[in-house]
Design an enzyme around this catalytic site. Sequence first.
Site, PDB file in Angstrom:
ATOM      1  N   ASN A 213       5.347  -6.296  13.810  1.00  0.00           N
ATOM      2  CA  ASN A 213       6.778  -6.225  14.134  1.00  0.00           C
ATOM      3  C   ASN A 213       7.000  -5.184  15.235  1.00  0.00           C
ATOM      4  OD1 ASN A 213       7.445  -3.544  12.882  1.00  0.00           O
ATOM      5  ND2 ASN A 213       6.685  -4.606  11.062  1.00  0.00           N
ATOM      6  N   ASP A 282       6.941  -7.869   5.130  1.00  0.00           N
ATOM      7  CA  ASP A 282       7.331  -8.374   3.804  1.00  0.00           C
ATOM      8  C   ASP A 282       6.347  -9.420   3.299  1.00  0.00           C
ATOM      9  OD1 ASP A 282       9.606  -6.792   3.595  1.00  0.00           O
ATOM     10  OD2 ASP A 282      10.773  -8.171   4.836  1.00  0.00           O
ATOM     11  N   LYS A 292     -13.063 -15.589  13.657  1.00  0.00           N
ATOM     12  CA  LYS A 292     -11.959 -15.994  14.541  1.00  0.00           C
ATOM     13  C   LYS A 292     -11.700 -17.493  14.378  1.00  0.00           C
ATOM     14  CE  LYS A 292     -10.324 -16.120  19.226  1.00  0.00           C
ATOM     15  NZ  LYS A 292     -10.715 -16.336  20.591  1.00  0.00           N
ATOM     16  N   PHE A 327      15.013   3.371   4.374  1.00  0.00           N
ATOM     17  CA  PHE A 327      15.730   2.952   5.582  1.00  0.00           C
ATOM     18  C   PHE A 327      16.128   1.494   5.432  1.00  0.00           C
ATOM     19  CE2 PHE A 327      15.679   5.833   9.295  1.00  0.00           C
ATOM     20  CZ  PHE A 327      15.176   6.950   8.660  1.00  0.00           C
ATOM     21  N   LYS A 341      20.469  -2.724  -1.002  1.00  0.00           N
ATOM     22  CA  LYS A 341      19.060  -2.268  -0.999  1.00  0.00           C
ATOM     23  C   LYS A 341      18.903  -1.022  -1.864  1.00  0.00           C
ATOM     24  CE  LYS A 341      17.370  -4.297   3.127  1.00  0.00           C
ATOM     25  NZ  LYS A 341      17.141  -4.275   4.538  1.00  0.00           N
ATOM     26  N   LYS A 345      16.290  -1.225  -4.847  1.00  0.00           N
ATOM     27  CA  LYS A 345      15.030  -0.480  -4.736  1.00  0.00           C
ATOM     28  C   LYS A 345      15.023   0.773  -5.607  1.00  0.00           C
ATOM     29  CE  LYS A 345      14.099  -2.451  -0.277  1.00  0.00           C
ATOM     30  NZ  LYS A 345      12.985  -2.624   0.630  1.00  0.00           N
TER      31      LYS A 345
HETATM   32  N1  CTP Z   1       9.869  -1.166   2.529  1.00  0.00           N
HETATM   33  C1  CTP Z   1       8.726  -0.807   1.883  1.00  0.00           C
HETATM   34  N2  CTP Z   1       7.804  -1.756   1.566  1.00  0.00           N
HETATM   35  C2  CTP Z   1       7.995  -3.049   1.886  1.00  0.00           C
HETATM   36  C3  CTP Z   1       9.186  -3.431   2.550  1.00  0.00           C
HETATM   37  C4  CTP Z   1      10.104  -2.469   2.859  1.00  0.00           C
HETATM   38  O1  CTP Z   1       8.539   0.377   1.602  1.00  0.00           O
HETATM   39  N3  CTP Z   1       7.067  -3.951   1.549  1.00  0.00           N
HETATM   40  C5  CTP Z   1      10.858  -0.124   2.797  1.00  0.00           C
HETATM   41  C6  CTP Z   1      11.013   0.273   4.255  1.00  0.00           C
HETATM   42  O2  CTP Z   1      10.140   1.326   4.597  1.00  0.00           O
HETATM   43  C7  CTP Z   1      12.464   0.720   4.299  1.00  0.00           C
HETATM   44  C8  CTP Z   1      13.136  -0.147   3.241  1.00  0.00           C
HETATM   45  O3  CTP Z   1      12.106  -0.616   2.399  1.00  0.00           O
HETATM   46  O4  CTP Z   1      12.609   2.053   3.871  1.00  0.00           O
HETATM   47  C9  CTP Z   1      13.929  -1.312   3.739  1.00  0.00           C
HETATM   48  O5  CTP Z   1      13.150  -2.124   4.566  1.00  0.00           O
HETATM   49  P1  CTP Z   1      13.760  -3.469   5.165  1.00  0.00           P
HETATM   50  O6  CTP Z   1      12.685  -4.199   5.897  1.00  0.00           O
HETATM   51  O7  CTP Z   1      15.037  -3.176   5.898  1.00  0.00           O
HETATM   52  O8  CTP Z   1      14.178  -4.204   3.833  1.00  0.00           O
HETATM   53  P2  CTP Z   1      13.546  -5.363   3.053  1.00  0.00           P
HETATM   54  O9  CTP Z   1      13.393  -4.935   1.647  1.00  0.00           O
HETATM   55  O10 CTP Z   1      12.304  -5.857   3.711  1.00  0.00           O
HETATM   56  O11 CTP Z   1      14.700  -6.434   3.102  1.00  0.00           O
HETATM   57  P3  CTP Z   1      15.092  -7.493   4.250  1.00  0.00           P
HETATM   58  O12 CTP Z   1      13.898  -7.628   5.153  1.00  0.00           O
HETATM   59  O13 CTP Z   1      15.425  -8.710   3.489  1.00  0.00           O
HETATM   60  O14 CTP Z   1      16.287  -6.899   4.949  1.00  0.00           O
END
Ligand code: CTP
Length: 396
Positions: A213, A282, A292, A327, A341, A345
């Site tokens: 990303n 995610d 490869k 975040f 969130k 969480k």
């Molecule tokens: N985060 C994490 N581990 C993951 C996914 C996210 O620790 N596997 C943490 C990120 O570091 C951040 C927070 O969760 O502090 C939110 O991440 P974000 O990508 O905005 O949220 P998601 O839970 O992935 O939700 P979405 O992508 O649906 O917005």
Amino acid sequence: MAQRKNPCVLLCVTGCIAAYKSCEIVRLLQKEGMRVKVLMTEHAARFVGPTTFRALTHEKVAIDLFDDPEDPIHHISLAQEADVVLIAPATANIIAKMAQGIADDLMSTTLLATKAPVVVAPAMNNGMWTASATQENMETLRRRGVRVVGPGTGYLACGDVAEGRLTDLSEIVEATVSSLDPDVVSGPLSGSSILVTAGPTHEPIDPVRFIGNRSSGKMGIELARAARNAGARVTLVLGPCDIIPPAGVKTVHVETAHEMLEASLDAFARCTHAICAAAVADYTPSRPANHKLKKTLEPLDVLELKETVDILAELSRVKGDRRVIGFAAETDEVCDYAMRKLERKGCDAIVANDVSRADSGFGRDTNKAWWVTSSGIEEFPLLTKKALAERIVSKL
Ligand code: CTP
């Protein structure tokens, strides 16, 4: 937030062509929150003028034993004021004087008198460096606990390509900051230890391809720096990115979400707070290939993915009364999603940032953010990531 007194680095510059690099060292040390005072030999002043250092440091530059009429014992006050001494570049001459305890000018008397940790970054012609006298002197210094960085190998002023160059400046700064006595770095977070996750993760499809990303890692790295500057011991669990982590921070480099999870759980066992700023993937490929993939032989019509473990949720589950901050990078309904969130969480606060704006989010130097907790929402103005990091750390 009450600011700690900045630790003082006494930068000793000796007469060598690499002396011009000391100007950049001043800047890098200041960026790490250090106050820098420069002490130079008369020979060094032939390579770089004291005016340059005075302008960079906003401090008097010391050269001669008798050049400060207001300070009756100049070498002793310099020696005592320093929290760490860095000699960069260090010539064969100053190394020999230190090894033998010779004290015949301001720099050598100060070095003999100081009780502060000393870091030496040698730079000289290869013949001088490899000479038995220099090597024996270096051995003496190392035995006495002096930290030596470099020299590096490369193009030397004499035209040779060999060992003798002043080593990489970031290595010198890292050695200097990490040599500081932790008690010197006192601040509002002294005694705490903070885990920061930062950067993206790379989820392998095969040995050469991955899912990633746009995270640059900047926000998390600024958080680690701000926490360190507030006196905390910091462990930075960092995904793949190009930014050099701050000196004096323990950095654990990881690649995948799973590695980040393991490193974070391991570090959190010894931490009092956690800030999860990483952009963790995610989803990850369910079965990464160990060779490869060839599009002619194994066309990849469908890539099967599985969900990764949510590190923030996992840390929140085991946190007890420790504080965990997450975040949320959102493009719309920023605070609503952040509030959801926070509940989902189980963390103490979410820093919600609007990544739809041109001046906020991935790769930018500024962020527009809100501090979201169960007791309400606080809006921050548009801030540099450094200033936002300081605000967040002050909340701890
Ligand atoms: N985060 C994490 N581990 C993951 C996914 C996210 O620790 N596997 C943490 C990120 O570091 C951040 C927070 O969760 O502090 C939110 O991440 P974000 O990508 O905005 O949220 P998601 O839970 O992935 O939700 P979405 O992508 O649906 O917005």
